[in-house]
Design a protein around this motif. Structure first.
Motif, mmCIF file in Angstrom:
data_model
loop_
_atom_site.group_PDB
_atom_site.id
_atom_site.type_symbol
_atom_site.label_atom_id
_atom_site.label_comp_id
_atom_site.label_asym_id
_atom_site.label_seq_id
_atom_site.Cartn_x
_atom_site.Cartn_y
_atom_site.Cartn_z
ATOM 1 N N SER A 33 -16.112 12.401 140.108
ATOM 2 C CA SER A 33 -15.220 11.247 140.196
ATOM 3 C C SER A 33 -14.107 11.342 139.162
ATOM 4 C CB SER A 33 -16.013 9.953 139.980
ATOM 5 O OG SER A 33 -15.136 8.853 139.823
ATOM 6 N N ASP A 93 -13.736 8.630 146.519
ATOM 7 C CA ASP A 93 -13.683 8.142 145.137
ATOM 8 C C ASP A 93 -12.722 6.968 145.042
ATOM 9 O OD1 ASP A 93 -14.230 8.050 142.424
ATOM 10 O OD2 ASP A 93 -12.730 9.557 141.906
ATOM 11 N N LEU A 139 -19.753 7.354 143.908
ATOM 12 C CA LEU A 139 -19.329 8.537 144.670
ATOM 13 C C LEU A 139 -20.533 9.352 145.119
ATOM 14 C CD1 LEU A 139 -17.154 10.429 145.755
ATOM 15 C CD2 LEU A 139 -17.048 11.501 143.492
#
Length: 215
Positions: A33, A93, A139
């Motif tokens: 991320s 993300d 994520l």
């Protein structure tokens, strides 16, 4: 420095090395991320404002430089490197990480040990670090299938904080008047956020299967 503090520092360092290994060797940031990495860059930038004015030890200064340099390098690679940035899954993300910053700043202005700019920024960095992993965990929850290096990176980050909690417990019983409620509570919140991930990480390790989080 006790063994728990050293283990925490080394585990934190290894987590960064694992992530840099993934980026430099595989030329990939898949499963990582960017939002979390940007938050960590802000955490270190606000925590280490005293890096050139408050010398503690060579070890302390080197560790500060490593975490500052690595965090901003990772953000640069994910945003600017032609090959690495192609593997970044921007569509997954999507955690609005900047919304975490304002509550942390307000809390730091209200609850701090001393109302000075540097102290408030240091406290802000503690609060922000406690929740900085949230975009990464979200994520992973969305992508579910996690490669080994990404799994090891997140595990080492969680282990680093767990070792620091042991360090605080050790110091509480061995050092007189060692009480830091802000640091302790922030660290505990951060560690608890990893609980679900730890469970599935150890299950995958125990059963020798690929780490996969439930939907």
């Amino acid at each position: 420095m006790n063994i728990f503090r050293l283990a925490g520092d080394m585990t934190h360092l290894f987590s960064v090395l694992v992530l840099l290994l993934k980026i430099h060797t595989i030329k990939s940031c898949a499963g990582i991320s960017l939002k979390t990495q940007e938050l960590y860059a802000i955490v270190f930038a606000t925590r280490y404002l005293d890096i050139f004015t408050n010398y503690i030890s060579l070890y302390n200064t080197i560790m500060k430089l490593i975490f500052l340099g690595s965090s901003f390098s990772i953000v640069w690679y994910m945003r600017r490197h032609k090959i690495v940035r192609r593997s970044y899954d921007k569509d997954q993300d999507t955690f609005r990480h900047y919304f975490l910053m304002l509550p942390c700043l307000i809390l730091a202005l209200i609850i701090n040990e001393k109302f000075t700019f540097r102290e408030v920024m240091w406290t802000f960095s503690l609060y922000l670090e406690a929740v900085a992993i949230l975009p990464q965990l979200v994520l992973l929850q969305r992508t579910r299938n996690i490669d080994n290096l990404t799994g090891q990176y997140v595990f080492l980050l969680g282990a680093y904080r767990a070792f620091y909690i042991l360090n605080w417990i050790y110091r509480y019983f061995t050092e007189e008047h060692f009480v830091h409620w802000i640091t302790w509570i922030s660290g505990l919140v951060q560690t608890l956020l990893y609980a679900d991930f730890f469970y599935y990480y150890f299950q995958s390790w125990k059963n020798n299967v690929k780490l996969e989080l439930p939907a």
